[in-house]
Design a protein around this motif. Sequence first.
Motif, PDB file in Angstrom:
ATOM      1  N   ILE A  18       0.839  -1.206   0.000  1.00  0.00           N
ATOM      2  CA  ILE A  18       0.000   0.000   0.000  1.00  0.00           C
ATOM      3  C   ILE A  18       0.871   1.251   0.000  1.00  0.00           C
ATOM      4  N   THR A  19       1.932   1.237   0.793  1.00  0.00           N
ATOM      5  CA  THR A  19       2.834   2.390   0.851  1.00  0.00           C
ATOM      6  C   THR A  19       3.514   2.627  -0.486  1.00  0.00           C
ATOM      7  N   ILE A  20       3.990   1.559  -1.118  1.00  0.00           N
ATOM      8  CA  ILE A  20       4.647   1.704  -2.421  1.00  0.00           C
ATOM      9  C   ILE A  20       3.656   2.218  -3.458  1.00  0.00           C
ATOM     10  N   ALA A  21       2.444   1.681  -3.458  1.00  0.00           N
ATOM     11  CA  ALA A  21       1.438   2.114  -4.438  1.00  0.00           C
ATOM     12  C   ALA A  21       1.079   3.588  -4.259  1.00  0.00           C
ATOM     13  N   LEU A  22       0.861   3.997  -3.021  1.00  0.00           N
ATOM     14  CA  LEU A  22       0.508   5.405  -2.784  1.00  0.00           C
ATOM     15  C   LEU A  22       1.688   6.335  -3.051  1.00  0.00           C
ATOM     16  N   SER A  23       2.896   5.884  -2.717  1.00  0.00           N
ATOM     17  CA  SER A  23       4.079   6.705  -2.990  1.00  0.00           C
ATOM     18  C   SER A  23       4.336   6.818  -4.486  1.00  0.00           C
TER      19      SER A  23
END
Length: 93
Positions: free
Chosen positions: A13-18
């Motif tokens: 989720i963090t990679i996708a949002l970043s």
Amino acid sequence: MKITPRFFPSLLITIALSFLAPMAILGLLLTLSTAVSLCSGVAIELLTESLANILKVFGNGRIWEGILVIAITCGFVGGIFETFNFYYYQNTH
């Protein structure tokens, strides 16, 4: 050290949002500055050309490739920060 099952969904989720945040911000900024330059004067056109030149530098001459390079880099850095935060939190608590 055991990796908990909560780590991987949080990391993805963090990679996708970043990744998506800079794509959305740069895309909207470029689109809005282009749209405003059609209606108004030279100052906005210079801003649009400056932003396009910066993105062309990162994108090997292509604007959208520059946005993609910046977004991939931000996604990678976001993943590194999430991993650091996860292990730091595990070791301190």
